[in-house]
Design a protein around this motif. Structure first.
Motif, short mmCIF file in Angstrom:
data_model
loop_
_atom_site.label_atom_id
_atom_site.label_comp_id
_atom_site.label_asym_id
_atom_site.label_seq_id
_atom_site.Cartn_x
_atom_site.Cartn_y
_atom_site.Cartn_z
N ASN A 213 -1.71 -9.86 4.90
CA ASN A 213 -0.64 -9.85 5.93
C ASN A 213 -0.49 -8.45 5.91
O ASN A 213 -0.06 -8.11 7.15
CB ASN A 213 0.54 -10.77 5.30
CG ASN A 213 0.39 -12.01 5.64
OD1 ASN A 213 -0.39 -12.55 6.44
ND2 ASN A 213 1.51 -12.85 5.17
N MET A 214 -0.42 -7.60 4.82
CA MET A 214 0.11 -6.37 4.66
C MET A 214 -1.16 -5.25 5.30
O MET A 214 -1.20 -4.57 6.29
CB MET A 214 0.76 -5.78 3.63
CG MET A 214 2.20 -6.66 3.52
SD MET A 214 2.83 -5.94 2.10
CE MET A 214 4.43 -7.16 2.44
N LEU A 215 -2.28 -5.46 4.33
CA LEU A 215 -3.23 -4.44 4.54
C LEU A 215 -4.18 -4.78 5.61
O LEU A 215 -4.60 -4.06 6.54
CB LEU A 215 -4.25 -4.50 3.23
CG LEU A 215 -3.61 -3.75 2.11
CD1 LEU A 215 -4.60 -3.73 1.02
CD2 LEU A 215 -3.37 -2.34 2.38
N GLY A 216 -4.51 -6.23 5.73
CA GLY A 216 -5.23 -6.84 6.99
C GLY A 216 -4.62 -6.15 8.23
O GLY A 216 -5.15 -5.88 9.20
N THR A 217 -3.09 -6.47 8.28
CA THR A 217 -2.47 -6.00 9.55
C THR A 217 -2.67 -4.54 9.86
O THR A 217 -2.81 -4.20 10.95
CB THR A 217 -1.27 -6.62 9.55
OG1 THR A 217 -1.10 -8.16 9.43
CG2 THR A 217 -0.24 -6.45 10.90
#
Length: 353
Positions: A213-217
């Motif tokens: 959710n954080m790095l991928g986004t």
């Protein structure tokens, strides 16, 4: 057949109940989801079941509420635009009286501006009672724009909508300044429930949330958003309750937070742009009226309370689906198995019928 009577039918189910508490709603209620994605129902249902394992359930906190409309005016130069902008701030009370002539429920709570060259973008912020407020704030903004053009020298009409609102577009400004209801939902899940019902651990969900959710986004260039699939739950809920479905564009911009607290899982979803209403366009349909009544959003309350309750239920529904999906994705193959089983079952039933 009269084309005006045609209705696009979307399959709908009630799932839950979801247990909710907080500063605007305390309830244990089933929630309606209209969707073609049938695995969404059991997924949200699993999250709802987990909410009932905790005494407080999902705690939904309404942080802020406002609906916005931006208008555009043109000046000869930036200095003239700036002089006009200063008057806007000084005359807020005067402007609110104009707003009250347009609506019994709209109230002007703030005026912001942005100057680019000789262009002045004005962002009006309102409270709108139980309505989501799209038409209400446009009517009020139109009246304000006319008054401003008549009483502030050196500016001329640009547009009734300047895209600094921002309506139905993915931007940063709404998350920063707010548009609709800003709701934070939280759930603290005991270790045993995480293990037995989600078939995972708090540590695995925390790691996946950071990486996905954080790095991928971040790598994808997301705008003020770090979540797995808020849009799925919001669209299903919006269609079932007569909301403007296009508002899931900004509504699905939100942040999922997960923490491992000695094996217990703290799980939170923040939705800063949740646009919902219990009155207005789309609410006159029989099935919408039935659903809003069943959700307790037709009770006699002070203006705004039904919409706040609806927002809390919508946000809690988002948490249920987000939690269930992330848990499934910590286990190889679980998500795909669920989709195949549900979709094949539905296809078999359709053919058999």
């Amino acid at each position: 057949m009269d084309s005006a009577q045609l209705v696009a039918g979307v399959p709908m189910k009630w799932v839950g109940p979801v247990r909710i508490s907080g500063n605007v709603a305390t309830a244990e209620t089933e929630v309606p989801l209209a969707t073609y994605e049938s695995p969404l129902w059991p997924s949200v249902g699993r999250g709802a079941k987990i909410s009932r394992q905790v005494e407080q359930g999902i705690v939904a906190t309404l942080v802020d509420e406002r609906m916005t409309r931006s208008v555009l005016v043109e000046a000869e130069d930036a200095a003239t635009a700036y002089a006009a902008a200063r008057q806007l701030t000084e005359r807020a009370e005067e402007f609110d009286k104009i707003v009250q002539t347009c609506s019994r429920f709209a109230r002007l709570i703030n005026v912001r501006h942005e100057i680019t060259g000789n262009l002045l973008f004005i962002r009006f912020e309102f409270t709108t009672g139980d309505a989501s407020g799209h038409n209400m704030v446009t009517l009020a903004s139109d009246a304000l724009l006319s008054h401003i053009l008549q009483t502030i020298p050196g500016i001329s009409y640009g547009s009734i909508s300047g895209n600094y609102c921002t309506d139905k577009k993915a931007t940063a400004v709404n998350g920063i300044l707010g548009r609709g209801k800003n709701v934070v939902t939280e759930l603290l899940i005991p270790r045993a429930v995480v293990t037995d019902m989600l078939h995972t651990t708090a540590a695995k969900i925390v790691q996946l949330n950071i990486r996905k959710n954080m790095l991928g986004t971040l790598l994808a260039g997301g705008i003020r958003s770090a979540n797995a699939h808020y849009a799925n739950m919001l669209l299903g809920f919006y269609l079932a309750t007569g909301q403007d479905a296009a508002n899931i564009i900004e509504g699905s911009q939100g942040v999922t937070l997960a923490e491992d607290r000695d094996g217990d899982l703290y799980f939170s979803c923040t939705l800063p742009n949740l646009i919902v209403g219990s009155v207005g366009n789309g609410k006159g349909l029989d099935f919408v009226e039935t659903n809003l009544t069943r959700l307790g959003c037709r009770d006699n309350r002070e203006p705004g309370e039904n919409a706040r309750r609806l927002a809390a239920i919508a946000a809690a529904t988002v948490l249920c689906g987000e939690l269930s999906l992330l848990a499934a994705q910590t286990n190889p193959g679980e998500l795909m198995r669920a989709h195949i089983q549900m979709e094949r079952k539905n296809e078999t039933q359709r053919i058999g019928a």
